[in-house]
Motif scaffolding. Sequence first.
Motif, PDB file in Angstrom:
ATOM      1  N   THR A 293      10.280   7.645  -7.519  1.00 41.37           N
ATOM      2  CA  THR A 293      11.287   7.743  -8.579  1.00 41.37           C
ATOM      3  C   THR A 293      10.788   6.932  -9.761  1.00 41.37           C
ATOM      4  O   THR A 293      10.412   5.768  -9.613  1.00 41.37           O
ATOM      5  N   VAL A 294      10.760   7.570 -10.910  1.00 46.63           N
ATOM      6  CA  VAL A 294      10.160   6.937 -12.087  1.00 46.63           C
ATOM      7  C   VAL A 294      11.249   6.231 -12.876  1.00 46.63           C
ATOM      8  O   VAL A 294      12.318   6.790 -13.103  1.00 46.63           O
ATOM      9  N   THR A 295      10.986   4.992 -13.267  1.00 48.71           N
ATOM     10  CA  THR A 295      12.021   4.246 -13.976  1.00 48.71           C
ATOM     11  C   THR A 295      11.599   3.852 -15.385  1.00 48.71           C
ATOM     12  O   THR A 295      12.414   3.378 -16.162  1.00 48.71           O
ATOM     13  N   GLU A 296      10.330   3.999 -15.718  1.00 46.43           N
ATOM     14  CA  GLU A 296       9.923   3.594 -17.069  1.00 46.43           C
ATOM     15  C   GLU A 296       8.729   4.426 -17.488  1.00 46.43           C
ATOM     16  O   GLU A 296       8.110   5.115 -16.688  1.00 46.43           O
ATOM     17  N   TRP A 297       8.402   4.390 -18.780  1.00 49.55           N
ATOM     18  CA  TRP A 297       7.225   5.112 -19.245  1.00 49.55           C
ATOM     19  C   TRP A 297       5.981   4.340 -18.834  1.00 49.55           C
ATOM     20  O   TRP A 297       6.063   3.166 -18.491  1.00 49.55           O
ATOM     21  N   PRO A 298       4.822   4.996 -18.827  1.00 53.08           N
ATOM     22  CA  PRO A 298       3.657   4.359 -18.193  1.00 53.08           C
ATOM     23  C   PRO A 298       2.850   3.444 -19.103  1.00 53.08           C
ATOM     24  O   PRO A 298       1.768   3.055 -18.723  1.00 53.08           O
ATOM     25  N   TYR A 299       3.346   3.116 -20.280  1.00 50.72           N
ATOM     26  CA  TYR A 299       2.445   2.404 -21.211  1.00 50.72           C
ATOM     27  C   TYR A 299       2.865   0.963 -21.477  1.00 50.72           C
ATOM     28  O   TYR A 299       2.655   0.449 -22.561  1.00 50.72           O
ATOM     29  N   GLU A 300       3.478   0.307 -20.484  1.00 52.31           N
ATOM     30  CA  GLU A 300       3.938  -1.067 -20.698  1.00 52.31           C
ATOM     31  C   GLU A 300       2.808  -2.064 -20.509  1.00 52.31           C
ATOM     32  O   GLU A 300       2.938  -3.019 -19.744  1.00 52.31           O
ATOM     33  N   TYR A 301       1.687  -1.880 -21.184  1.00 53.58           N
ATOM     34  CA  TYR A 301       0.563  -2.791 -20.965  1.00 53.58           C
ATOM     35  C   TYR A 301       0.756  -4.072 -21.748  1.00 53.58           C
ATOM     36  O   TYR A 301       1.244  -4.050 -22.874  1.00 53.58           O
ATOM     37  N   GLY A 302       0.333  -5.196 -21.141  1.00 59.36           N
ATOM     38  CA  GLY A 302       0.283  -6.454 -21.871  1.00 59.36           C
ATOM     39  C   GLY A 302       1.626  -7.133 -22.027  1.00 59.36           C
ATOM     40  O   GLY A 302       1.704  -8.305 -22.325  1.00 59.36           O
ATOM     41  N   ARG A 303       2.728  -6.386 -21.819  1.00 56.03           N
ATOM     42  CA  ARG A 303       4.024  -7.018 -22.005  1.00 56.03           C
ATOM     43  C   ARG A 303       4.448  -7.768 -20.761  1.00 56.03           C
ATOM     44  O   ARG A 303       5.204  -8.709 -20.822  1.00 56.03           O
TER      45      ARG A 303
END
Lengths: 532, 103, 224
Positions: free
Chosen positions: A519-529
């Motif tokens: 189940t997906v909960t967020e977009w895949p580009y949360e890098y570095g945060r």
Amino acid sequence: MAAAEHAHNENFLSRKGVWEWVRSVDHKRIGIMYLVAILISFVIGGVFALLLRTELMFPGKDFIDANTYNIFFTMHGSIMIFLFIVPGIIASFGNIFLPIQIGAKDVAFPVINRLSFQLYVVGVIIIGFGLLSPADTGWTFYTPYSAKSGTSVISLAAGAFVLGFASILTGLNFVVTVHKMRAPGMHWTRLPLFVWSIYSASLIQVIATPVIGITLLLLIFERIFGVGFFNPELGGDPVLFQHFFWFYSHPVVYIMILPAMGVVSEVLPVFSRKPIFGYKAIAWSSIAIAAVSFIVWAHHLFTSSLSTTVAIAFSFLTFLVAIPTAIKVFNWLATLYGGQIDLKTPMLYALAFVFLFAIGGLTGLYLGAVGVDIPLHDTYFVVAHFHYTIQGGTVISLMGALYYWWPKVTGRMYNEKIGVITFLLVFIGFNLTFIPQFIMGISGMPRRYFDYVPEFANYHFLSTIGAYILGIGYVSAITNIFASTWTGKKCGDNPWNANTLEWKIPSPPPEHNFHDIPTVTEWPYEYGRKAG
Amino acid sequence: MAEGKSHFKELLLVFLGLLVLTGITVYVAKNINFGSLALNITVALAIATLKATLVALYFMHLKWESKLIISFAVISIPFLILAIGIMVWDINNKIGLGNYNLQ
Amino acid sequence: MSTSTVTNKKLHDGSKWGNPGPMVYDMSKFGMWLFLGTEILLFAMLFTGYAIYYMKMPEDFHNSAKALSTTFGTINTIILIFSSFTVAWAIECIKKNKVKMMNILLVITILCGVAFLVNKYFEYAHEVHIGNLKLANMQWLGGTGRAVAESAVPSMFFFIYFVLTGIHGLHIIIGLGLLTWVLVKGIKGHFHSGWYTPVEIGGLYWHLVDLIWIYLFPLLYLVA
């Protein structure tokens, strides 16, 4: 499932044997078969390119005559276009990773997916038959010559027709898969950008490919039955063929380039440890490119007695393509800005893509302007422009994708040092090959000529040297990555610390990708945060 | 997946409608001249489009489909119009110029 | 979808690759519509060719079409419309679990398709007899190209006529194959109100064949 306890050791490559590959409907195996097939075609097409460049190294006839030269550039063009670059990234990495990235166990129609590859093989065989008397029409089959040439145009056209079907089936499969098989929570705004780009390219495949199918069929009828659909002697119109042909063949360059842009959109944020900048803009610009691609085809006909009104209209429409493309480029640059850039091999290829494709795209604007196109048409300027977009774009990006994703497919890391060195060979060789061609083109060197005046000798010589370096670069880069399958160190499930779903499953992936659909909960580009 | 409701009545009516339209189009083509060839063919195509719409809506169930399928069902039509429109526009613009009369 | 009504031990619920039947139904229908879109575009280019050559030589089209028999065309139109109706009816039947009725209707549809082809065969034979084939400049070149005009005034109309009806006939044959496959499965009892995706898919394809003919009929037979 009874085999659940073996789940971690078993993967999609576990079952060995040729038959397992032939009968497999697993999207990953089909993707790998496509990948191997297109890379073999790439090498064969590349050999033809090197033969052409060798002939052109010095003025005059060196080792092949003019007719052989015609045959060789036809083979180079048609192998590269129909066998290599049109299936290209879509059928290889699209097949392997699109279902995983959206959290599905397979594509929507696995058997049709296998049928697509089978048709590809059939198409290759039909084209292979033609080698008995190879066609010399160029990959564009322009009538009336293609209706009259004594060579085996039919087998080339029929092969391309079958390959078109393979292409339609792949595209259709992906469109349905993206619409219907996304994991729970995988909203459209959470789709990886690679999926967006494959989706747009698939739409073009589905819509444009039937057009080339019927065009080639008409050409075959013309040769078998002597009817005159495109034959002026019988009342037909040869320019209509060009209209039909480019109605497909212009959109098709976006089938080639859109997936490449998708790969770059994946690689850049991972290796600069920053969220992608302007996600929605990049996603929608893919769709915009797909839409605009259909209303620019007549710019290929500027010198083929296109009426003036239509020519001017198409000149303006052609400029429209630059807008979504520039949106992408600026967003990529903004993604890089302030990031912790890690110059691993995939990242080097991605950066090279941005640089080379920008040159290719901008020179495309010259050619789109009708006034400038008249003198530049059919010169080496066009050749260089096309190779900057398609080779500097798609092929470079395919190499990037290989270096980025192959460790995922095999679970083993390639040799980074060789990766960087071969990248440098490719980059230097590429520019050395094609920058002289820009200069020659502006000076008036026509394309597809087997001989030239001595003024161009130095440029041609440089270009040929570049082509050799490029060839060595590609072969060693591909060897390096495939050698890692057996010799590479194990690298774990997520060597790049990336976030898209394919990195969250074991390497190599298990046969049905996910034990439980995620189940997906967020977009895949949360890098570095976040940490990690 | 079974919608439950039977559409048989609609199907029968559409079938009869299609027969009537076929009759009309043949009768019109044989007996009525609208003044120009282009006008005649336009009328015939308009009737054909009406028939095609009936087939798509009722026989092919488009009337009861989701928005997604409807939008993809008609996706080819703009491209069809685009191809015909622009190519005819081009050829029309150069009649006299691009007339490859070799005699 | 309820399974309680189905007493058959071998339950065909259409599940494939771990996707439940209704999902397969949904995806197949979507995929088929996309494919029909490609078919329409395939014919679109022929229609484009028709439009362009019509504008270039309207008189040729007008006069050539006179040599076609409207009677043949009208009969075939009615056959196709009727078969389209029966296949749509067949889907209504299977939704109500009336398997036998569905099979009968599928047989009628297939017979209609065959009747269409037989009719077309006689029409083609007639065309050859009165020389329309010559006008289309059709001759066997065996792939060498180098066409020469067979008749003094080769007619673009007849070339388009033979190509359009020929490719359409090919679609009829493919559609017949599909429907026969569906019928065999129907006789074996694979379908019930909970699973009839192949019937619907085959039906959609058959309707497309009808849809194309609806346009071919006025363009080819009624331009005279």
